[in-house]
Write a protein that holds these residues in place. Structure first.
Motif, short mmCIF file in Angstrom:
data_model
loop_
_atom_site.label_atom_id
_atom_site.label_comp_id
_atom_site.label_asym_id
_atom_site.label_seq_id
_atom_site.Cartn_x
_atom_site.Cartn_y
_atom_site.Cartn_z
N ALA A 100 -46.82 -11.63 1.45
CA ALA A 100 -46.84 -12.18 2.82
C ALA A 100 -47.37 -11.17 3.82
CB ALA A 100 -45.44 -12.64 3.21
N GLU A 101 -47.06 -9.90 3.61
CA GLU A 101 -47.49 -8.85 4.54
C GLU A 101 -48.89 -8.33 4.23
OE1 GLU A 101 -43.03 -6.99 5.48
OE2 GLU A 101 -44.41 -5.94 4.14
N GLY A 102 -49.51 -8.83 3.17
CA GLY A 102 -50.84 -8.36 2.80
C GLY A 102 -50.85 -6.98 2.19
N ARG A 103 -49.71 -6.54 1.67
CA ARG A 103 -49.64 -5.20 1.09
C ARG A 103 -50.03 -5.18 -0.38
NH1 ARG A 103 -47.26 -1.88 4.83
NH2 ARG A 103 -46.11 -2.97 6.48
N LEU A 104 -50.12 -6.35 -1.00
CA LEU A 104 -50.65 -6.47 -2.35
C LEU A 104 -51.97 -7.23 -2.28
CD1 LEU A 104 -47.46 -7.42 -4.42
CD2 LEU A 104 -48.61 -5.20 -4.32
N PRO A 105 -52.90 -6.98 -3.22
CA PRO A 105 -54.16 -7.72 -3.21
C PRO A 105 -53.90 -9.22 -3.26
CG PRO A 105 -54.27 -5.86 -4.74
CD PRO A 105 -52.84 -5.97 -4.31
N GLY A 106 -54.34 -9.94 -2.24
CA GLY A 106 -53.98 -11.35 -2.18
C GLY A 106 -54.98 -12.26 -1.52
N ASP A 107 -56.23 -11.81 -1.33
CA ASP A 107 -57.22 -12.68 -0.68
C ASP A 107 -57.59 -13.87 -1.55
OD1 ASP A 107 -57.81 -10.94 1.69
OD2 ASP A 107 -58.39 -9.55 0.12
N VAL A 108 -57.72 -13.62 -2.85
CA VAL A 108 -58.17 -14.65 -3.80
C VAL A 108 -57.16 -14.72 -4.94
CG1 VAL A 108 -60.01 -15.42 -5.34
CG2 VAL A 108 -60.57 -14.22 -3.20
N GLY A 109 -56.72 -15.93 -5.27
CA GLY A 109 -55.79 -16.13 -6.37
C GLY A 109 -56.44 -16.89 -7.51
N LEU A 110 -56.24 -16.40 -8.73
CA LEU A 110 -56.74 -17.04 -9.94
C LEU A 110 -55.54 -17.60 -10.69
CD1 LEU A 110 -59.20 -14.22 -11.14
CD2 LEU A 110 -59.65 -16.08 -9.52
N VAL A 111 -55.42 -18.92 -10.76
CA VAL A 111 -54.22 -19.53 -11.33
C VAL A 111 -54.59 -20.49 -12.46
CG1 VAL A 111 -52.88 -19.32 -9.22
CG2 VAL A 111 -54.24 -21.37 -9.58
N GLN A 112 -53.69 -20.59 -13.41
CA GLN A 112 -53.80 -21.60 -14.46
C GLN A 112 -52.82 -22.72 -14.13
OE1 GLN A 112 -53.07 -22.23 -19.27
NE2 GLN A 112 -52.87 -20.18 -18.40
N VAL A 113 -53.30 -23.95 -14.15
CA VAL A 113 -52.47 -25.08 -13.75
C VAL A 113 -52.63 -26.22 -14.75
CG1 VAL A 113 -52.59 -24.51 -11.30
CG2 VAL A 113 -54.31 -26.05 -12.29
N ALA A 114 -51.71 -27.17 -14.66
CA ALA A 114 -51.82 -28.40 -15.44
C ALA A 114 -52.79 -29.37 -14.76
CB ALA A 114 -50.43 -29.05 -15.55
N PRO A 115 -53.32 -30.34 -15.48
CA PRO A 115 -54.20 -31.34 -14.85
C PRO A 115 -53.48 -32.05 -13.72
CG PRO A 115 -54.35 -31.48 -17.25
CD PRO A 115 -53.22 -30.54 -16.94
N PRO A 116 -54.23 -32.50 -12.72
CA PRO A 116 -53.58 -33.15 -11.58
C PRO A 116 -52.86 -34.43 -12.00
CG PRO A 116 -55.98 -33.41 -11.49
CD PRO A 116 -55.69 -32.43 -12.57
N GLY A 117 -51.73 -34.68 -11.33
CA GLY A 117 -50.99 -35.90 -11.56
C GLY A 117 -51.51 -37.03 -10.70
N PRO A 118 -50.81 -38.16 -10.71
CA PRO A 118 -51.25 -39.31 -9.89
C PRO A 118 -51.33 -38.99 -8.40
CG PRO A 118 -49.59 -39.97 -11.50
CD PRO A 118 -49.65 -38.47 -11.54
N ASP A 119 -50.56 -37.98 -7.96
CA ASP A 119 -50.58 -37.62 -6.54
C ASP A 119 -51.69 -36.63 -6.20
OD1 ASP A 119 -49.58 -35.43 -7.85
OD2 ASP A 119 -47.79 -35.20 -6.59
N GLY A 120 -52.51 -36.26 -7.22
CA GLY A 120 -53.61 -35.33 -6.97
C GLY A 120 -53.18 -33.88 -6.87
N ARG A 121 -51.98 -33.57 -7.32
CA ARG A 121 -51.48 -32.20 -7.26
C ARG A 121 -51.35 -31.62 -8.67
NH1 ARG A 121 -49.90 -30.92 -2.16
NH2 ARG A 121 -48.83 -29.04 -2.92
N CYS A 122 -51.60 -30.32 -8.78
CA CYS A 122 -51.58 -29.63 -10.07
C CYS A 122 -50.33 -28.75 -10.16
CB CYS A 122 -52.81 -28.76 -10.24
SG CYS A 122 -54.39 -29.67 -10.18
#
Length: 410
Positions: A100-122
């Motif tokens: 939250a404070e930007g003290r760790l590298p955090g500009d870009v996040g690379l995440v593995q997710v499940a396929p989107p559900g009916p609500d369009g969320r992963c």
């Protein structure tokens, strides 16, 4: 069948000097990390953060990449030995604040997710932990949508439209199945089982010794689990009716964890189990843990000194671990919970793990350690004065090392 993964050009999404983070362990977005390693020479200097990794390419880092972690876990040990890993000695509960404070590298996040559900969320699936917090503070999110990532109930989700780019895969999640316990592990497990009461809420890690301890709890009733990770051992206790969470003060009837690490069978069963994955800002938060009055924290260490201080980061001059959540859970269990236990084998490589003085940093303070357990017995330290602690700890050391420890006391 989902389409073959696409080659992803990261140049539109990363700027020179950007900070990149990615999910850890079974949820690591390995194809995206590999793309970063392939392209970082053209992207300019990049700072990165990750936790436990099984990616062998991270043993030898390109010069343009500066890698940071909360410890040297998995393949990061080689990078640490080569002087290419920057370690931030932070409690796991503090990682959300550092993002939250930007003290760790955090500009870009690379995440593995499940396929989107009916609500369009992963769903973040089996790897919520620090990723569930970091996604809130990242400028850009890039996703590997893995068709084998389970959409576990209760896991944090990200809208498909919030990803700047995605690739689709259909690959097995990294596994860390139970290692078979030996006689030493089973002896330690028997001692620990005697310290856990029916109805307690347990925190425990993963590995051969934690697996043996979990199996040793098979005769208990109505245990709860609130932990950083869940493993096959936890699943066995749930399916046997041992873990019910019936007496948990919060989240009754539910196993709470940040991530899962185990076999493919575990990952397949999780959607049908009463498991809820929550971010580190919940699983490790002091205010949350303080509400678990029957919390039993079961952690291990590389060394314990004769006052009860534990070291879980450095052994023989090499960084082999990290602070992680040990101090978070041990502190809560010792102060407002039921019991803080450190369980470890009495020797490692022939050397005693009970030592006159730690040869590395103090991971957990002696005031937050109630009990130390080895295969040779139990050393109760709660309310034990310093004048007695050394004798009690030497008594559970390997017999061949006890005389030297007692001599060090004198």
């Amino acid at each position: 069948m989902p389409p073959e993964p696409l080659m992803l050009d990261l140049r539109p999404h990363l700027r020179p000097g950007d900070g990149v983070w990615w999910s850890q362990a079974g949820a690591e977005a390995t194809p995206l990390v590999d793309a970063l390693l392939d392209q970082v020479g053209d992207l300019g200097p990049v700072r990165a953060f990750c936790g436990l990794t099984f990616n062998p390419r991270l043993r030898d880092l390109p010069p343009q990449l500066t890698l940071t972690s909360y410890g040297a876990m998995g393949e990061l040990r080689a990078a640490s030995a080569a002087g290419r890993l920057e370690i931030v000695p932070a409690h796991y509960s503090v990682l959300p604040r550092l993002f939250a404070e930007g003290r760790l590298p955090g500009d870009v996040g690379l995440v593995q997710v499940a396929p989107p559900g009916p609500d369009g969320r992963c769903s973040l699936g089996i790897g919520v932990d620090y990723a569930g917090d970091a996604v809130r503070y990242s400028r850009t999110l890039i996703a590997e949508i893995n068709h084998r990532m389970p959409a576990v109930a209760g896991a944090d989700t990200v809208a498909l439209g919030d990803f700047a780019a995605v690739v689709e895969t259909d690959r097995a999640l990294p596994e860390a199945p139970d290692q078979g316990p030996n006689a030493v592990d089973r002896a330690i497990a028997a001692h620990v089982a005697g310290l856990v009461r029916d109805g307690d809420t347990v925190q425990i890690g993963v590995g051969a010794l934690p697996s043996a301890i979990l199996d040793g709890l098979a005769g208990h009733r109505d245990l709860g689990v609130h932990s950083g990770m869940v493993s096959d051992g936890v699943a066995r206790l749930v399916e046997a009716g041992v873990v019910t969470g019936a007496h948990k003060e919060i989240d009754p009837g539910v196993v709470v964890a940040g991530a899962a690490l185990g076999s493919g069978g575990l990952y397949a069963r999780l959607p049908e189990m009463p498991v809820r994955f929550r971010p580190a800002s919940y699983t490790h938060a002091p205010a949350v843990l303080a509400r678990l009055s029957r919390l039993v924290a079961i952690n291990s260490a590389l060394e314990v000194d004769l006052t009860g201080q534990t070291g879980a980061e450095v052994a023989r001059g090499r960084c082999l671990g990290g602070v992680g959540g040990q101090a978070d859970f041990s502190g809560a269990a010792a102060r407002t919970g039921a019991c803080s236990i450190i369980a470890l084998r009495s020797t490692a490589g022939g050397a005693s793990t009970v030592v006159p003085a730690l040869r590395g940093p103090v991971t957990t303070a002696r005031a937050d350690v109630d009990v130390v357990v080895t295969e040779h017995g139990v050393a109760w330290l709660r309310a034990c004065p310093l004048s007695e602690r050394g004798t009690r700890l030497a008594a559970i050391a390997a017999p061949e090392h006890r005389d030297a420890l007692l001599a060090a006391l004198r």
